[in-house]
Design a protein around this motif. Structure first.
Motif, PDB file in Angstrom:
ATOM      1  N   VAL A   1       1.474  -0.411   2.646  1.00  0.00           N
ATOM      2  CA  VAL A   1       1.788  -1.844   2.592  1.00  0.00           C
ATOM      3  C   VAL A   1       2.305  -2.181   1.197  1.00  0.00           C
ATOM      4  N   ASP A   2       3.617  -2.365   1.096  1.00  0.00           N
ATOM      5  CA  ASP A   2       4.245  -2.687  -0.188  1.00  0.00           C
ATOM      6  C   ASP A   2       5.570  -3.367   0.114  1.00  0.00           C
ATOM      7  N   ASP A   3       5.919  -4.379  -0.687  1.00  0.00           N
ATOM      8  CA  ASP A   3       7.137  -5.126  -0.385  1.00  0.00           C
ATOM      9  C   ASP A   3       8.394  -4.522  -1.005  1.00  0.00           C
ATOM     10  N   HIS A   4       8.278  -3.373  -1.664  1.00  0.00           N
ATOM     11  CA  HIS A   4       9.435  -2.705  -2.240  1.00  0.00           C
ATOM     12  C   HIS A   4       9.739  -1.434  -1.454  1.00  0.00           C
ATOM     13  N   ALA A   5      10.902  -1.406  -0.801  1.00  0.00           N
ATOM     14  CA  ALA A   5      11.268  -0.279   0.055  1.00  0.00           C
ATOM     15  C   ALA A   5      11.339   1.032  -0.731  1.00  0.00           C
ATOM     16  N   ILE A   6      11.852   0.980  -1.941  1.00  0.00           N
ATOM     17  CA  ILE A   6      11.979   2.204  -2.734  1.00  0.00           C
ATOM     18  C   ILE A   6      10.605   2.760  -3.069  1.00  0.00           C
ATOM     19  N   PHE A   7       9.662   1.877  -3.371  1.00  0.00           N
ATOM     20  CA  PHE A   7       8.320   2.350  -3.705  1.00  0.00           C
ATOM     21  C   PHE A   7       7.640   2.929  -2.466  1.00  0.00           C
ATOM     22  N   ARG A   8       7.841   2.301  -1.312  1.00  0.00           N
ATOM     23  CA  ARG A   8       7.278   2.850  -0.074  1.00  0.00           C
ATOM     24  C   ARG A   8       7.841   4.239   0.194  1.00  0.00           C
TER      25      ARG A   8
ATOM     26  N   ASP B   1      -6.434   5.867   9.426  1.00  0.00           N
ATOM     27  CA  ASP B   1      -7.424   6.525   8.572  1.00  0.00           C
ATOM     28  C   ASP B   1      -7.386   5.938   7.165  1.00  0.00           C
ATOM     29  N   VAL B   2      -6.174   5.657   6.688  1.00  0.00           N
ATOM     30  CA  VAL B   2      -5.994   5.164   5.322  1.00  0.00           C
ATOM     31  C   VAL B   2      -4.974   4.033   5.310  1.00  0.00           C
ATOM     32  N   ALA B   3      -5.264   2.983   4.542  1.00  0.00           N
ATOM     33  CA  ALA B   3      -4.296   1.924   4.275  1.00  0.00           C
ATOM     34  C   ALA B   3      -4.074   1.878   2.766  1.00  0.00           C
ATOM     35  N   ILE B   4      -2.833   2.086   2.355  1.00  0.00           N
ATOM     36  CA  ILE B   4      -2.479   2.020   0.934  1.00  0.00           C
ATOM     37  C   ILE B   4      -1.838   0.658   0.706  1.00  0.00           C
ATOM     38  N   VAL B   5      -2.521  -0.204  -0.035  1.00  0.00           N
ATOM     39  CA  VAL B   5      -2.183  -1.624  -0.076  1.00  0.00           C
ATOM     40  C   VAL B   5      -1.814  -2.086  -1.484  1.00  0.00           C
ATOM     41  N   ASP B   6      -0.632  -2.680  -1.612  1.00  0.00           N
ATOM     42  CA  ASP B   6      -0.237  -3.320  -2.869  1.00  0.00           C
ATOM     43  C   ASP B   6      -1.034  -4.611  -2.998  1.00  0.00           C
ATOM     44  N   ILE B   7      -1.572  -4.877  -4.169  1.00  0.00           N
ATOM     45  CA  ILE B   7      -2.417  -6.053  -4.350  1.00  0.00           C
ATOM     46  C   ILE B   7      -1.602  -7.342  -4.342  1.00  0.00           C
ATOM     47  N   ASN B   8      -0.292  -7.266  -4.692  1.00  0.00           N
ATOM     48  CA  ASN B   8       0.562  -8.451  -4.705  1.00  0.00           C
ATOM     49  C   ASN B   8       1.781  -8.221  -3.819  1.00  0.00           C
TER      50      ASN B   8
ATOM     51  N   THR C   1      -1.759 -11.636  -0.737  1.00  0.00           N
ATOM     52  CA  THR C   1      -2.377 -10.665  -1.630  1.00  0.00           C
ATOM     53  C   THR C   1      -3.038  -9.554  -0.821  1.00  0.00           C
ATOM     54  N   GLY C   2      -3.171  -8.401  -1.479  1.00  0.00           N
ATOM     55  CA  GLY C   2      -3.864  -7.299  -0.843  1.00  0.00           C
ATOM     56  C   GLY C   2      -5.297  -7.657  -0.516  1.00  0.00           C
ATOM     57  N   ALA C   3      -5.870  -8.583  -1.293  1.00  0.00           N
ATOM     58  CA  ALA C   3      -7.251  -9.005  -1.041  1.00  0.00           C
ATOM     59  C   ALA C   3      -7.388  -9.605   0.355  1.00  0.00           C
ATOM     60  N   SER C   4      -6.368 -10.333   0.803  1.00  0.00           N
ATOM     61  CA  SER C   4      -6.402 -10.916   2.147  1.00  0.00           C
ATOM     62  C   SER C   4      -6.409  -9.831   3.211  1.00  0.00           C
ATOM     63  N   LEU C   5      -5.665  -8.760   2.970  1.00  0.00           N
ATOM     64  CA  LEU C   5      -5.621  -7.665   3.931  1.00  0.00           C
ATOM     65  C   LEU C   5      -6.941  -6.897   3.939  1.00  0.00           C
TER      66      LEU C   5
ATOM     67  N   TYR D   1     -12.756  -2.410  10.934  1.00  0.00           N
ATOM     68  CA  TYR D   1     -11.960  -1.198  11.097  1.00  0.00           C
ATOM     69  C   TYR D   1     -12.471  -0.119  10.143  1.00  0.00           C
ATOM     70  N   LEU D   2     -12.598   1.092  10.639  1.00  0.00           N
ATOM     71  CA  LEU D   2     -13.045   2.189   9.794  1.00  0.00           C
ATOM     72  C   LEU D   2     -11.827   2.800   9.107  1.00  0.00           C
ATOM     73  N   THR D   3     -11.282   2.057   8.172  1.00  0.00           N
ATOM     74  CA  THR D   3     -10.073   2.448   7.465  1.00  0.00           C
ATOM     75  C   THR D   3     -10.370   2.520   5.971  1.00  0.00           C
ATOM     76  N   LYS D   4     -10.053   3.640   5.358  1.00  0.00           N
ATOM     77  CA  LYS D   4     -10.216   3.753   3.912  1.00  0.00           C
ATOM     78  C   LYS D   4      -9.088   2.974   3.247  1.00  0.00           C
ATOM     79  N   ILE D   5      -9.450   1.995   2.439  1.00  0.00           N
ATOM     80  CA  ILE D   5      -8.456   1.143   1.779  1.00  0.00           C
ATOM     81  C   ILE D   5      -8.241   1.624   0.346  1.00  0.00           C
ATOM     82  N   ILE D   6      -7.001   1.965   0.044  1.00  0.00           N
ATOM     83  CA  ILE D   6      -6.631   2.351  -1.309  1.00  0.00           C
ATOM     84  C   ILE D   6      -5.683   1.285  -1.853  1.00  0.00           C
ATOM     85  N   VAL D   7      -6.089   0.606  -2.889  1.00  0.00           N
ATOM     86  CA  VAL D   7      -5.248  -0.414  -3.504  1.00  0.00           C
ATOM     87  C   VAL D   7      -4.307   0.262  -4.493  1.00  0.00           C
ATOM     88  N   ILE D   8      -3.064  -0.174  -4.492  1.00  0.00           N
ATOM     89  CA  ILE D   8      -2.102   0.320  -5.475  1.00  0.00           C
ATOM     90  C   ILE D   8      -1.471  -0.897  -6.150  1.00  0.00           C
TER      91      ILE D   8
END
Length: 236
Positions: free
Chosen positions: A24-31, A66-73, A79-83, A92-99
């Motif tokens: 989850v990130d709003d920049h295509a290049i970073f994704r 299994d994993v959600a990689i979430v941009d905080i902004n 915000t990633g906090a909302s997600l 959900y049994l999902t490991k959340i990794i904030v980036i």
């Protein structure tokens, strides 16, 4: 049953890794960069992408990750906090990794307290460092920036023997520890294990904190990250 700490330093592919991952990130290049890094570790990873909170929630509500990689902004003002809150509310049994580009210890700790199980900074450095972070996560360890680890050196004692100390936990304690490090609150852990929330809090969590010589769940996650403990899913 004993738990041994193993430092995660090597970067090697996981040919048999079967993970469903949401980026989850709003920049295509970073994704694209994250997708490339993950694919270099596992050709079997099934990767989904979202550029907004709404798209991310739609994916999460229809697919098990299994994993959600979430941009905080996110650029849509969300915000990633909302997600994180949505994932925890839906149990959900999902490991959340904030980036995030924010590497302040206060932000990192707040994300952990909200239910994140790890935190990667966008200024992490070279590709090798990013791969090390993902290797840590996919190996069942917890990844946190070195700035947080260094700020909490007081959590480590001489008894840890450089990460080689063995801790004796029962099977149920290992299961609770796994869920704690997934970021699940006591109420969710109780439902997963068919226990009362009071039993989880007063018996299991309390005993685990005592075993690892920490006072709070956040400190426990930081200590596990610092020592490189690998945690296996109760279902494996």
């Amino acid at each position: 049953m004993e738990v041994k700490f193993v430092m995660v330093n090597a970067i090697a592919p996981f040919p048999d890794l079967m993970k469903r991952i949401l980026i989850v990130d709003d920049h295509a290049i970073f994704r694209l960069g994250l997708r490339t890094a993950i694919n270099s570790l596992s050709t079997n990873a099934e990767i989904f992408e979202a550029d907004s909170l709404g798209t991310a929630i739609s994916h999460l509500d229809s697919t098990s990750f299994d994993v959600a990689i979430v941009d905080i902004n996110l650029s849509d003002g969300a915000t990633g906090a909302s997600l994180i809150a949505h994932i925890r509310k839906m149990d959900y049994l999902t490991k959340i990794i904030v980036i995030s580009g924010d590497d302040t210890p206060e932000t990192i700790i707040r994300c952990i307290e909200d239910g994140a199980a790890g935190y990667i900074t966008k200024g992490i450095g070279d590709e090798r460092t990013l791969l090390t972070a993902f290797h840590c996560i996919f190996s069942g360890a917890v990844y946190l920036p070195s700035s947080v680890i260094q700020e909490h050196q007081n959590l480590l004692s001489s008894n840890d023997n450089g990460g080689n100390k063995k801790y004796k936990l029962t099977r149920r304690q290992r299961e609770v520890l796994y869920y704690i490090c997934q970021g699940l609150p006591n109420k969710s852990i109780a439902r997963k294990m068919n226990l009362s929330e009071n039993t989880v809090r007063k018996t299991y969590v309390s005993d685990i904190l005592a075993i690892f010589e920490v006072a709070r769940r956040t400190e426990l996650i930081i200590k596990i990250s610092a020592l490189g403990l690998k945690l296996t899913s109760p279902s494996t």
